[in-house]
Design a protein around this motif. Structure first.
Motif, short mmCIF file in Angstrom:
data_model
loop_
_atom_site.label_atom_id
_atom_site.label_comp_id
_atom_site.label_asym_id
_atom_site.label_seq_id
_atom_site.Cartn_x
_atom_site.Cartn_y
_atom_site.Cartn_z
N VAL A 1 24.90 16.50 -4.45
CA VAL A 1 25.61 17.75 -4.74
C VAL A 1 27.05 17.51 -4.27
O VAL A 1 27.32 17.44 -3.08
N PRO A 2 27.97 17.32 -5.23
CA PRO A 2 29.30 16.81 -4.85
C PRO A 2 30.24 17.90 -4.36
O PRO A 2 29.96 19.09 -4.50
N ASP A 3 31.35 17.45 -3.82
CA ASP A 3 32.39 18.35 -3.32
C ASP A 3 33.21 18.86 -4.51
O ASP A 3 33.96 18.10 -5.12
N LEU A 4 33.07 20.15 -4.85
CA LEU A 4 33.80 20.69 -6.00
C LEU A 4 35.26 20.97 -5.67
O LEU A 4 36.06 21.23 -6.55
N ARG A 5 35.60 20.90 -4.37
CA ARG A 5 36.99 21.17 -4.00
C ARG A 5 37.93 20.07 -4.47
O ARG A 5 39.14 20.23 -4.46
N VAL A 6 37.36 18.93 -4.89
CA VAL A 6 38.21 17.82 -5.35
C VAL A 6 38.00 17.52 -6.83
O VAL A 6 38.45 16.48 -7.32
N ILE A 7 37.38 18.44 -7.55
CA ILE A 7 37.10 18.19 -8.98
C ILE A 7 38.40 18.06 -9.77
O ILE A 7 38.47 17.39 -10.79
N ARG A 8 39.48 18.65 -9.27
CA ARG A 8 40.77 18.55 -9.97
C ARG A 8 41.25 17.10 -10.10
O ARG A 8 42.11 16.80 -10.92
N TYR A 9 40.74 16.19 -9.27
CA TYR A 9 41.16 14.79 -9.34
C TYR A 9 40.33 13.98 -10.34
O TYR A 9 40.53 12.78 -10.49
N SER A 10 39.32 14.63 -10.96
CA SER A 10 38.42 13.91 -11.87
C SER A 10 38.85 14.08 -13.32
O SER A 10 39.26 15.17 -13.71
N ARG A 11 38.67 13.05 -14.09
CA ARG A 11 38.88 13.21 -15.54
C ARG A 11 37.54 13.41 -16.24
O ARG A 11 37.49 13.68 -17.44
N TYR A 12 36.45 13.24 -15.47
CA TYR A 12 35.11 13.39 -16.03
C TYR A 12 34.25 14.19 -15.05
O TYR A 12 34.54 14.24 -13.86
N ILE A 13 33.19 14.80 -15.60
CA ILE A 13 32.29 15.62 -14.79
C ILE A 13 31.00 14.82 -14.53
O ILE A 13 30.53 14.12 -15.44
N ASP A 14 30.44 14.96 -13.35
CA ASP A 14 29.20 14.31 -12.91
C ASP A 14 29.45 12.84 -12.54
O ASP A 14 30.39 12.21 -13.03
N ALA A 15 28.53 12.33 -11.71
CA ALA A 15 28.66 10.95 -11.24
C ALA A 15 28.69 9.98 -12.42
O ALA A 15 29.39 8.96 -12.38
N THR A 16 27.93 10.29 -13.47
CA THR A 16 27.90 9.38 -14.62
C THR A 16 28.85 9.83 -15.73
O THR A 16 28.72 9.37 -16.88
#
Ligand code: HEC
Ligand code: HEC
Length: 490
Positions: free
Chosen positions: A262-277
């Protein structure tokens, strides 16, 4: 004055406007192709999605009966249904984020709602609250009351049931990384009344609980005998199958044998993709809104020629109103990792930063975001040259357990490079949460087959090595100390 007023309006209008969330154009290239099939999973069309009404209802705390404020229950009976997000009151992006914080924390799962008098009575009986973790106001994390046109119903939190972080002082932060904080509280049973079996048979109408469980994970093009066996009998306690560790959950399309952190959603802004895969693109608040819909039933579960659901189950049955979803998306995009209030001395951190550069960490965990945003290959995956994400693919594997990325319905063939911002708050590392600390992560002993993973061990709690991510495994004790000091300052 009038001119200034107009300028003001122009500056706030675009952000205040509510976009259409389930948009055919945006959905076309949103999901990532499944590696084994070379096709993107199917999705409902906007026409199908909007054919049913959107739900938007405020929810209320369920208190431990010994902590319920006087008169609360009677007061609740007199309330009228209220919107969870009132779009008419929203004027700016900031308003969306504020509304989104409430929505993210208070949203209930539509399939958990029940008016069953027996379950409602149980939610007011102290017996059901043994070991329940209490929030400061005496309410619990699991259940919520919802005031509907049909009266007060019992339900369960949605996002914040799983996305809940306990800091070392035992304080709750919704949206932070799940896991066990060594210094935190040990009793954190979220729920008063467990509504999961009810929700499963509603999500998969016509199925028994076991069939529903099997359907959540079965992979028709590459069946896993352990998942197929679930159709006949429960091979492990449901707890171990869903939540083998306080930091994991086996989501639909994943597997009890390849659980996800269950990942840290506070850093989702740094992702270009959703979910580990990297199951979906993350192009901003609207994609996060879409994902919130997707994990709540906006998912026909079709994969090219393979259909997971029966025709009856394939009908969309619930959806949240666009304003609820968008508010959550804007809120999540507004978050950031908290700074470590107690960083190590600067000299130690500086030495660690040099090691971070020397060991090549920067090629993947590139500052300032501490991720390049790119995708690495699961061991054994060769993406086609014309893969739609070709530009983002790093042709390297970190060789962590490839099961999730290759064998499940989340099997895109990739593991995204996570940001290290806020890594000091995480007590579960790697996509499957098998690692419990930075010390364990950079300890070569974790590779050995007789290692006992500090985090998720598998449904049977086995000993096993934690393979892959070989970087930084041959440092001296002093170098490791400085590297960790640096990482804990990000
Ligand atoms: C039953 C537990 C559970 C619930 C409920 C839940 N999540 Fe999650 N969430 C997870 C897990 C586990 C993952 C990791 C999945 C993966 O990596 O494949 C995840 C992943 C995510 C991600 C991707 C994060 C990243 O770093 O890529 C987002 C965004 C997200 N959840 C948002 C939400 C929102 C919004 C809600 C409510 C609508 C929600 N989740 C409800 C368990 C849950
Ligand atoms: C080739 C790219 C690459 C390099 C080089 C690399 N990493 Fe990673 N790192 C990854 C990927 C991909 C993951 C996630 C793997 C998974 O979840 O299976 C990861 C995961 C991590 C994690 C766990 C984060 C979490 O929340 O799960 C930490 C900590 C980390 N890396 C630190 C480092 C450090 C320190 C170095 C250098 C010593 C380094 N990495 C070098 C790609 C890389």
């Amino acid at each position: 004055m009038r001119f200034l007023g107009l300028l003001f309006l122009v500056s706030i209008l675009p952000a205040a406007e509510l976009p259409r969330i389930w948009d055919d154009e945006a959905l076309k290239d949103w999901a990532t192709p499944i590696a084994a099939l070379g096709v993107r999973p199917g999705h409902y069309s906007a026409a199908e999605y909007y054919a049913i009404p959107g739900d938007n209802l405020k929810t209320y705390p369920v208190y431990h009966p010994n902590h319920e404020p006087k008169g609360y229950w009677d007061w609740l009976q007199k309330q009228k249904p209220q919107p969870l997000v009132d779009a008419a009151k929203i004027r700016s992006a900031r308003d969306w984020a504020t509304a989104g914080e409430r929505a993210f924390e208070d949203l209930d799962n539509l399939l958990f709602r029940t008016a069953d008098p027996k379950l409602i009575a149980r939610a007011r009986d102290p017996e059901a609250f043994k070991n329940a973790y209490l929030l400061p106001d005496g309410s619990i994390i699991g259940n919520r009351w919802v005031v509907t046109e049909q009266g007060v119903m019992l339900s369960e939190r949605e996002c914040s049931l799983c996305h809940v972080h306990f800091d070392p002082n035992g304080k709750v932060h919704f949206g932070g990384p799940a896991g066990v904080e060594p210094a935190g509280p040990t009793d954190r049973n979220p729920a008063g009344v467990d509504l999961v079996p009810l929700a499963y048979t509603r999500f998969f109408p016509g199925d028994t609980f076991l069939q529903a469980l099997w359907r959540s994970y079965t992979v028709p093009w590459n069946p896993d005998p352990r998942v197929e066996a679930l159709k006949e009998k429960l091979t492990h306690p449901p707890g171990a199958l869903f939540v083998g560790d306080p930091g994991t959950f086996a989501r639909f399309h994943g597997s009890p044998w390849a659980q996800t952190k269950v990942p840290d959603l506070r850093v989702i802004r740094y992702s270009r993709y959703i979910d580990a895969t990297a199951t979906h693109r993350m192009r901003g608040a609207e994609d996060l809104a879409r994902y919130a819909a997707f994990v709540n039933g906006a998912d026909p579960m079709t994969f090219g020629p393979h259909e997971i659901l029966t025709p009856e189950q394939r009908q969309i049955r619930v959806r949240y109103a666009d304003e609820v979803l968008y508010a959550i998306g804007v809120y999540l995009m507004s978050l950031d990792a908290p700074r470590n209030p107690n960083p190590a001395p600067k000299s130690l951190r500086d030495a660690g930063q040099k090691i971070f550069q020397r060991e090549g960490c920067v090629t993947c965990h590139t500052p300032p975001n501490y991720t390049s945003g790119k995708l690495t290959l699961a061991q054994g995956f060769k993406p086609p040259a014309d893969h739609p994400y070709a530009e983002d693919i790093v042709h390297l594997t970190v060789a962590t357990d490839p099961e999730l990325a290759l064998r499940t319905r989340k099997g895109t063939g990739f593991y995204k490079i996570p940001t290290l911002r806020g890594v000091w708050t995480r007590t579960r590392l790697l996509h499957d949460a098998s690692v419990a600390s930075l010390e364990e992560m950079f300890d070569p002993a974790r590779l050995k087959p007789d290692h006992v993973p500090g985090g998720w061990k598998g449904p049977a709690g086995d000993r096993r090595g934690i393979p892959g991510h070989p970087f930084g495994l041959s440092l001296t004790a002093e170098e490791k100390r400085s590297l960790l000091a640096f990482l804990r300052s990000l």
